[in-house]
Design an enzyme around this catalytic site. Structure first.
Site, short mmCIF file in Angstrom:
data_model
loop_
_atom_site.label_atom_id
_atom_site.label_comp_id
_atom_site.label_asym_id
_atom_site.label_seq_id
_atom_site.Cartn_x
_atom_site.Cartn_y
_atom_site.Cartn_z
N LYS A 74 0.60 -1.91 -0.52
CA LYS A 74 -0.17 0.09 0.03
C LYS A 74 0.43 1.31 0.07
O LYS A 74 0.87 2.03 -0.89
CB LYS A 74 -1.10 -0.08 1.49
CG LYS A 74 -1.77 1.41 1.44
CD LYS A 74 -2.30 1.26 3.12
CE LYS A 74 -1.58 1.71 4.38
NZ LYS A 74 -1.28 2.98 4.28
N ASN A 75 2.05 1.23 0.98
CA ASN A 75 2.40 2.67 1.09
C ASN A 75 3.51 3.22 -0.04
O ASN A 75 4.28 4.29 -0.06
CB ASN A 75 3.33 2.34 2.33
CG ASN A 75 2.29 3.02 3.75
OD1 ASN A 75 1.10 2.63 3.00
ND2 ASN A 75 2.69 2.63 4.73
N CYS A 92 -5.01 12.83 13.34
CA CYS A 92 -5.31 11.38 12.77
C CYS A 92 -4.95 10.46 14.16
O CYS A 92 -4.36 11.07 15.34
CB CYS A 92 -4.96 10.61 11.63
SG CYS A 92 -3.27 9.67 12.06
N ARG A 149 0.74 14.55 13.19
CA ARG A 149 1.30 14.89 11.60
C ARG A 149 1.90 15.36 10.81
O ARG A 149 0.96 16.01 10.01
CB ARG A 149 0.38 12.89 10.77
CG ARG A 149 0.39 12.18 11.91
CD ARG A 149 -0.17 10.46 11.50
NE ARG A 149 0.61 9.99 10.11
CZ ARG A 149 0.23 9.65 8.87
NH1 ARG A 149 -1.32 8.28 9.55
NH2 ARG A 149 1.48 8.67 7.97
N ASP A 205 4.97 0.57 12.02
CA ASP A 205 3.32 0.23 11.52
C ASP A 205 3.40 -1.10 12.32
O ASP A 205 2.63 -2.11 11.23
CB ASP A 205 3.40 0.20 9.84
CG ASP A 205 3.48 1.44 9.25
OD1 ASP A 205 3.01 1.83 10.33
OD2 ASP A 205 3.67 2.22 8.39
N ARG A 225 -9.02 -0.36 5.13
CA ARG A 225 -8.18 0.64 4.25
C ARG A 225 -6.96 -0.46 3.71
O ARG A 225 -5.68 0.15 2.91
CB ARG A 225 -7.31 1.74 5.20
CG ARG A 225 -8.80 2.47 5.38
CD ARG A 225 -7.92 3.37 6.45
NE ARG A 225 -7.27 4.12 5.27
CZ ARG A 225 -7.07 5.21 6.00
NH1 ARG A 225 -7.29 5.92 7.27
NH2 ARG A 225 -6.29 6.82 5.58
N1 EPU Z 1 6.64 14.55 10.48
C1 EPU Z 1 6.87 16.04 11.15
N2 EPU Z 1 6.60 16.83 9.98
C2 EPU Z 1 6.74 16.33 8.81
C3 EPU Z 1 6.16 14.56 8.54
C4 EPU Z 1 6.84 14.42 9.14
O1 EPU Z 1 7.63 15.78 12.24
O2 EPU Z 1 7.13 17.53 7.89
C5 EPU Z 1 6.83 13.50 11.51
C6 EPU Z 1 5.80 12.84 12.28
O3 EPU Z 1 4.48 12.91 12.82
C7 EPU Z 1 5.95 11.54 12.43
C8 EPU Z 1 7.73 11.19 12.14
O4 EPU Z 1 7.67 12.34 11.39
O5 EPU Z 1 6.41 11.51 13.74
C9 EPU Z 1 7.85 10.20 10.97
O6 EPU Z 1 6.40 10.62 9.93
P1 EPU Z 1 6.78 9.87 8.47
O7 EPU Z 1 6.51 11.38 7.79
O8 EPU Z 1 7.75 9.15 7.56
O9 EPU Z 1 5.47 9.30 8.58
P2 EPU Z 1 4.13 9.62 7.11
O10 EPU Z 1 5.61 9.89 5.32
O11 EPU Z 1 3.67 10.66 6.92
C10 EPU Z 1 4.36 7.15 6.50
C11 EPU Z 1 3.56 5.94 5.92
C12 EPU Z 1 2.58 5.25 6.99
C13 EPU Z 1 4.40 5.24 8.43
C14 EPU Z 1 4.73 6.35 8.14
C15 EPU Z 1 6.32 5.45 9.18
C16 EPU Z 1 2.54 5.85 4.10
C17 EPU Z 1 0.96 6.08 3.35
N3 EPU Z 1 2.42 6.26 5.05
O12 EPU Z 1 4.17 7.92 6.83
O13 EPU Z 1 1.84 4.33 7.77
O14 EPU Z 1 3.46 4.54 9.88
O15 EPU Z 1 5.50 6.00 7.08
O16 EPU Z 1 6.98 4.78 8.40
O17 EPU Z 1 3.18 5.61 3.66
C18 EPU Z 1 0.42 2.30 8.07
O18 EPU Z 1 0.58 2.54 6.59
O19 EPU Z 1 -0.21 2.71 8.78
C19 EPU Z 1 1.00 4.05 8.19
C20 EPU Z 1 0.45 4.91 9.02
#
Ligand code: EPU
Length: 422
Positions: free
Chosen positions: A22-23, A117, A122, A309, A401
């Site tokens: 998915k990701n 969320c 996030r 995850d 999802r």
């Molecule tokens: N963060 C910030 N600022 C930003 C972006 C992120 O502070 O601008 C923080 C976040 O709040 C968090 C950390 O950095 O504490 C890491 O977040 P990241 O940006 O890596 O998460 P994401 O890209 O929004 C993806 C996956 C998530 C998975 C995370 C971490 C997708 C669609 N989603 O989210 O997947 O948990 O990386 O590996 O790729 C799931 O599949 O259940 C899921 C939540």
């Protein structure tokens, strides 16, 4: 709304094949925006998040169709409405990954700011910082991120780390914007997740020039244009890990096909450490548990560390461990909605800041529980497989999802899961 009724305890036994990630699929679908024409993605799972992403792309002007079951055709010849609407973004935060490619292609975009969320605030500040470094002018207006780069983007050296380390979708966004920027971009502290590498490999097939793939330092030489692509998505390591825990928590025996153990070293290491056998087996693996579940200390971290995850699923498993385990969440410090629900099933979990002390219990017992987010609901399904009695899980749309009809995948393996509409 659907509920699950799960009768336990059962033993998970047999063979299961892991679906596409998915990701990986979500940002790669967004990458199709970068190359006008028809791209075809294979091994795309049939999940509600993918449906939402397809709807998002259609609103921009793309034609998205599912062909032959697991393939998606995305025709991005026309993009006449570069807007990510609130109505869609609020359903799926990953919608934010259209921001980078839309900016690169259309030079002016508007994407709704995602809200919080169930797993925390996030923020997207690092995404915006990276795009600003590439020369975009970004303002926030009525809940929308408005990004402008009328003369195009310019390559730059960018440090993309944040308080929790790297960001997966932030890296994806900046990388997708940089591939069409003028000159060289270096992203330092880039996310190293296999899904980011899959995206980078796909972009290179489209004509991008990205090196350092899989490392924290990505170098991107901007190109003038990209070509549509045909690309096969990598297997979903989180789905694979969830199946591994299903076998482990039920003292089962499971052959898992289409699973890249190389992407899962931290997970396999923890499973072996608690007494679960994981053997590589012809493009997949074989997972069994015979003895008791031993204790573990787990800290979630960006890749190659233990994935956040799978934190909830491992908590369900360690809840039945022989002794006390500790789980520390370092990626999403508030990702603990499953604790109270697992405790309703007889687990003994106590949260201390970002740590959870898991005092192992002899058995879990069925209870009515509520799914709060995708991985928390997966943990409840796993607990339900091992618990005595019939566990009823409300709000299973969360699990849909990220897991394709999980009951139809687990029932042939011995699970007794009934989906009911209420
Ligand atoms: N963060 C910030 N600022 C930003 C972006 C992120 O502070 O601008 C923080 C976040 O709040 C968090 C950390 O950095 O504490 C890491 O977040 P990241 O940006 O890596 O998460 P994401 O890209 O929004 C993806 C996956 C998530 C998975 C995370 C971490 C997708 C669609 N989603 O989210 O997947 O948990 O990386 O590996 O790729 C799931 O599949 O259940 C899921 C939540």
């Amino acid at each position: 709304m659907d509920i699950f009724k799960i009768k336990g305890p059962v033993r998970i036994k047999g063979t299961v094949a892991v679906n596409g990630s998915k990701n990986s699929s979500l940002p790669i679908m967004a990458a199709a925006i970068l190359a006008p024409g028809k791209s075809v993605l294979r091994n795309v799972p049939n999940l509600s998040d993918i449906t939402v992403c397809a709807r998002l792309l259609r609103k921009l002007g793309c034609k998205v169709t599912r062909v032959n079951g697991d393939s998606l055709s995305i025709d991005s010849t026309v993009i006449d409405n570069p807007v990510g609407e609130y109505e869609i973004v609020r359903q799926m935060r990953a919608s934010i990954c259209i921001l980078g490619p839309l900016l690169a292609r259309c030079r002016r975009v508007k994407v709704s700011m995602p809200g919080g969320c169930a797993i925390g605030d996030r923020p997207v500040d690092i995404h915006l910082r990276g795009l600003r470094e590439l020369g975009a002018k970004i303002t926030l207006k009525n809940g929308y991120i408005v990004a402008d780069a009328p003369k195009g983007l310019r390559g730059k050296e960018i440090f993309l780390g944040g308080p929790f380390g790297s960001t997966v979708l932030g890296t994806a966004n900046v990388m997708m914007a940089a591939v069409l920027a003028k000159g060289r971009t270096v992203i330092e502290s880039a996310a190293c997740e296999p899904e980011v590498a899959d995206l980078a490999n796909c972009l290179n097939k489209m004509g991008a020039k990205i090196s350092g793939i899989g490392s924290p330092r990505l170098t991107i030489e901007g190109v003038k244009e990209l070509q549509p692509v045909e690309h096969k998505i990598i297997p979903d390591r989180i789905e694979a890990g969830t199946f591994m825990v299903a076998a482990a928590i039920t003292k089962g025996e499971l052959k898992i096909e289409n699973c890249r153990l190389d992407d899962m070293m931290a997970v396999v290491d923890k499973l072996r450490g608690i007494g679960v056998t994981v053997e590589a087996d012809d493009g997949g693996c074989f997972v069994t548990r015979k003895g008791p579940i031993k204790t573990a200390d787990i800290t979630t971290q960006p890749y190659p560390g233990f994935p956040t995850d799978l934190q909830a699923q491992f908590m369900a498993l360690l809840a039945l461990g022989k002794g006390n385990s500790v789980i520390i969440e370092k990626v999403f410090p508030d990702r603990f909605m499953h604790i109270a629900e697992l405790n309703r099933m007889g687990a003994n979990l106590r949260k201390e800041g970002q740590a959870v002390i898991v005092a192992g219990v002899k058995k879990l017992v069925a209870a009515p529980v509520m799914a709060s987010d995708l991985r928390a609901s997966a943990a409840l399904v796993l607990a339900g497989l091992a618990a005595d009695g019939t566990t009823v899980i409300d709000r299973v749309y969360h699990i849909d999802r990220g897991y394709e009809k999980i009951e139809t995948r687990l029932n042939p393996l011995g699970a007794k899961i009934v989906r009911e509409s209420v």
